[in-house]
Design an enzyme around this catalytic site. Structure first.
Site, PDB file in Angstrom:
ATOM      1  N   HIS A  74      -1.807   1.860 -11.004  1.00 23.64           N
ATOM      2  CA  HIS A  74      -1.181   1.456  -9.749  1.00 23.64           C
ATOM      3  C   HIS A  74      -1.657   0.042  -9.418  1.00 23.64           C
ATOM      4  CE1 HIS A  74      -0.205   5.690  -8.281  1.00 23.64           C
ATOM      5  NE2 HIS A  74      -1.120   5.954  -9.207  1.00 23.64           N
ATOM      6  N   GLU A 129      -0.864  13.055 -10.779  1.00 24.85           N
ATOM      7  CA  GLU A 129       0.321  13.920 -10.716  1.00 24.85           C
ATOM      8  C   GLU A 129       1.240  13.756 -11.920  1.00 24.85           C
ATOM      9  OE1 GLU A 129       2.219  13.091  -7.001  1.00 24.85           O
ATOM     10  OE2 GLU A 129       0.872  14.415  -5.885  1.00 24.85           O
ATOM     11  N   HIS A 153      -0.903   5.589 -16.226  1.00 23.38           N
ATOM     12  CA  HIS A 153      -0.323   4.518 -15.417  1.00 23.38           C
ATOM     13  C   HIS A 153      -1.407   3.884 -14.566  1.00 23.38           C
ATOM     14  CE1 HIS A 153       0.098   8.390 -13.333  1.00 23.38           C
ATOM     15  NE2 HIS A 153      -0.094   7.728 -12.198  1.00 23.38           N
ATOM     16  N   ILE A 178       8.079   4.978  -6.152  1.00 24.95           N
ATOM     17  CA  ILE A 178       9.154   5.564  -5.354  1.00 24.95           C
ATOM     18  C   ILE A 178       8.678   5.906  -3.932  1.00 24.95           C
ATOM     19  CG2 ILE A 178       8.802   8.023  -5.902  1.00 24.95           C
ATOM     20  CD1 ILE A 178      11.858   8.116  -6.511  1.00 24.95           C
TER      21      ILE A 178
END
Ligand code: AMP
Length: 124
Positions: free
Chosen positions: A112, A105, A110, A40
């Site tokens: 990237h 965070e 996950h 995002i």
């Protein structure tokens, strides 16, 4: 706020909500093991996140608890996403934050994927 990357999985985290379809994402890829979507707040021309379908807080949690098939399927998906985004020839970087010192965070593991321009050397 950085998170610990260890401990119990929090079902209310933003990626859990994306997996449940409660909030939208700009999907890049999905299979039985992984979902990939565009970050995002992209930090490169291409910035995609790949997350496992299972509930794992971090890379530490994932590698300790996930079944071999989940681990293989997940990392194969990371490679597939990068290939489908046509990043292989110019090159790309993958990164996974784990715990407070990394600045993690979101407490759902996950990876990237960054690409689309020269990325410089390692840590900024
Ligand atoms: P990390 O610091 O490794 O935990 O990275 C979390 C990433 O998730 C950041 O790059 C955020 O911009 C990204 N992010 C947070 N919320 C969303 C969302 N709803 N959709 C896509 N990316 C998000």
């Amino acid at each position: 706020m950085p998170v610990k990357g260890l401990g119990d999985y929090d079902d209310s985290n933003v990626f859990a909500r994306i997996l449940r379809g409660e909030i939208p994402c700009k999907k890049a890829y999905e299979d039985a093991f992984a979902l990939a979507f565009h970050d995002i707040a992209p930090q490169a021309p291409v910035h995609v996140l790949v997350i496992p379908k299972g509930k794992y807080v971090s890379i530490a949690d994932f590698t300790a608890k996930a079944a071999d098939a989940e681990i293989a399927g997940f990392f194969r998906a990371v490679g597939t996403v990068a290939r489908q985004l046509e990043l292989e020839a110019p090159g790309y970087r993958i990164l996974a934050n784990m715990g407070e010192h990394s600045g993690q965070e979101v407490p759902h593991f996950h990876v990237h994927i960054f690409g689309g321009r020269p990325l410089g050397r390692m840590l900024a």
